[in-house]
Design an enzyme around this catalytic site. Structure first.
Site, PDB file in Angstrom:
ATOM      1  N   ASN A   1      40.119  44.681  46.478  1.00 42.03           N
ATOM      2  CA  ASN A   1      41.022  44.160  45.437  1.00 42.03           C
ATOM      3  C   ASN A   1      42.250  45.059  45.448  1.00 42.03           C
ATOM      4  OD1 ASN A   1      42.352  43.364  43.147  1.00 42.03           O
ATOM      5  ND2 ASN A   1      40.591  43.544  41.778  1.00 42.03           N
TER       6      ASN A   1
ATOM      7  N   ARG B   1      40.293  39.774  47.128  1.00 47.76           N
ATOM      8  CA  ARG B   1      40.765  39.058  45.944  1.00 47.76           C
ATOM      9  C   ARG B   1      42.245  38.751  46.170  1.00 47.76           C
ATOM     10  NH1 ARG B   1      42.910  41.423  40.385  1.00 47.76           N
ATOM     11  NH2 ARG B   1      43.019  39.466  39.256  1.00 47.76           N
TER      12      ARG B   1
ATOM     13  N   HIS C   1      41.754  34.480  36.411  1.00 48.42           N
ATOM     14  CA  HIS C   1      40.379  34.923  36.141  1.00 48.42           C
ATOM     15  C   HIS C   1      39.366  33.883  36.635  1.00 48.42           C
ATOM     16  CE1 HIS C   1      41.976  37.365  32.459  1.00 48.42           C
ATOM     17  NE2 HIS C   1      41.840  38.185  33.491  1.00 48.42           N
TER      18      HIS C   1
ATOM     19  N   ARG D   1      49.950  42.189  26.595  1.00 49.12           N
ATOM     20  CA  ARG D   1      50.658  40.898  26.766  1.00 49.12           C
ATOM     21  C   ARG D   1      50.583  40.068  25.495  1.00 49.12           C
ATOM     22  NH1 ARG D   1      47.640  39.154  32.156  1.00 49.12           N
ATOM     23  NH2 ARG D   1      46.940  41.292  32.328  1.00 49.12           N
TER      24      ARG D   1
ATOM     25  N   GLU E   1      33.057  39.977  39.346  1.00 46.98           N
ATOM     26  CA  GLU E   1      33.966  39.297  40.275  1.00 46.98           C
ATOM     27  C   GLU E   1      33.726  39.740  41.716  1.00 46.98           C
ATOM     28  OE1 GLU E   1      36.912  40.421  37.267  1.00 46.98           O
ATOM     29  OE2 GLU E   1      38.073  38.689  37.906  1.00 46.98           O
TER      30      GLU E   1
END
Ligand code: AMP
Length: 397
Positions: A7, A91, A180, A241, A384
């Site tokens: 990743n 990823r 996601h 965010r 993940e």
């Protein structure tokens, strides 16, 4: 087969070596500050302590070289040599509309991922650098791209189209993509398995509540709605965010704060969310602690967060015309029982009832609803990396 999962960020690289036979993690770690002074690699062999080493890493190729060196180290490594790595799973954040599933990486795939760079300028170029570094150091080892956006490609047009001039969608790809996806896919499948239901016949709402946060409606195995949009800025309140905000507020803020568009975007991405509202921290542990100490701004931020999650869950139950299971995952969703309890408190109209004791459990996978709850509620630890390893195995087998 042993699968290396990568990743890659612009200055970091997370890795895990997974044995696909046992699905166990043999070793994992992180390279930080790549291309910056003070770069270091963390390496952790299963069952052992983390080891952090400061070492120059001018680029991602050097980082991958160091990862391979750590994995093959005669004293602390977990494999004899590179030939034991059967495949690499990467990823990749944005696959646009080109990728609705994972793919074996070819020159054409890299070109197509590059064409999505404009949609994820911070992430996709870094993902490609990681792919190139692995190709260079492990020629002949199959590499697979697993996209954050792919799972959401099943959304119907009424869910993904924005009400802006259609030509923006046609010409520039302006639409909701969602993110996601690997987590939403993994967690929704686990829910069906845990409940002993057919994945293709249940309606699940996945609340991925971490530093980045999104909700997904999974109807009969397909993502039909999700809260992030063209970018990962939309939807829930996140660590830094803003999530959902009236687009009109952007011009107003720009004028008041004398900012250009880039300045406003910077505020919405990095200085908003829990951090902006609480004027304290982006981390829920700090927020929880401050609330206990009576900090009102922390409490207000917390309440906005919960309110937003409740609103989306209600909307997604409506979109699917019902819901069989609601699941909490990621850093906050897995570790903060009060968040789960407070969200569920407002879902009584759906027939949601929580088992307070089960909700306190620290197990990775727990049914937290009461036996007479009309909707099953769970917490499931996301994974993940394992999902990327599974997708990789499925393609290279
Ligand atoms: P993630 O992005 O999924 O890694 O989630 C990271 C976030 O999870 C952190 O910023 C914290 O806000 C939150 N988190 C982690 N552990 C806890 C905990 N024990 N209680 C509350 N929040 C937590």
């Amino acid at each position: 087969m042993k699968i290396l999962v990568i990743n890659c960020g612009s200055s970091s690289l997370k890795y895990q070596l997974i044995d696909s036979d046992t699905e166990g993690v043999l070793a994992k770690g992180l390279c930080e500050r790549i291309g910056i002074d003070g770069s270091c690699i963390t390496y952790q062999k299963a069952g052992c302590d983390k080891v952090k080493t400061e070492i120059p890493m001018p680029d991602h190729t050097k980082a991958v070289e160091l990862v391979i060196a750590a994995l093959t180290d005669p004293a602390t490594g977990v494999i004899k040599d590179l030939s034991e790595i059967g495949a690499v799973g990467h990823r990749v954040v944005h696959g646009g509309e080109k990728f609705a599933s994972s793919v074996i990486i070819t020159d054409e795939v890299i070109k197509a991922v590059e064409e999505c760079n404009d949609l994820a300028p911070l992430h996709n170029p870094a993902n490609i650098i990681g792919i190139n570094a692995c190709q260079q150091l492990m020629p002949g080892v199959p590499q697979v791209a697993v996209f954050d956006t792919a799972f959401h490609q099943t959304m119907p047009p009424e869910a993904f189209l924005y009400a802006v001039p259609y030509s923006y969608y046609r010409d520039y790809g302006v639409r909701k993509y969602g993110f996601h996806g690997t987590s939403h896919s993994y967690v929704s499948k686990r829910v069906a398995e845990i409940l002993g239901k057919d994945y293709n016949s249940i309606k699940t709402i996945v609340c991925h509540l971490g530093n980045g946060a999104s909700i997904c409606a999974v109807d009969c195995g397909k993502s039909v709605e999700t809260s992030m949009g063209l970018t990962p800025l939309m939807g829930l309140v996140m660590g830094t965010r803003s999530g959902e905000i009236d687009p009109g507020a952007m011009e107003y803020i720009a004028k008041k704060e004398n900012l250009d568009l880039e300045g406003v975007m910077n505020v919405l991405n990095k200085k908003s969310g829990m951090l902006g509202l609480s004027e304290l921290s982006s981390d829920f542990r700090d927020i929880d602690q401050a609330m206990e100490a009576g900090n009102e701004k922390a409490a207000a931020a917390y309440n906005v967060f919960i309110h937003r999650v409740v609103s989306y869950v209600g909307a997604y139950a409506a979109v699917m015309n019902g819901v069989d299971a609601i699941v909490f995952t990621a850093g906050v969703g897995e570790n903060d029982p009060s968040v789960r309890a407070n969200v569920c408190k407002s879902l009584g109209y759906l027939g949601v009832k929580i088992d307070e004791e089960a909700n306190k459990s620290r197990e990775d996978e727990v049914i937290i609803s009461a036996p007479d709850s009309k909707v099953a509620v769970l917490k499931v630890a996301t994974n993940e990396e394992l999902m990327i390893a599974r997708e990789t195995l499925a393609l290279v087998k």
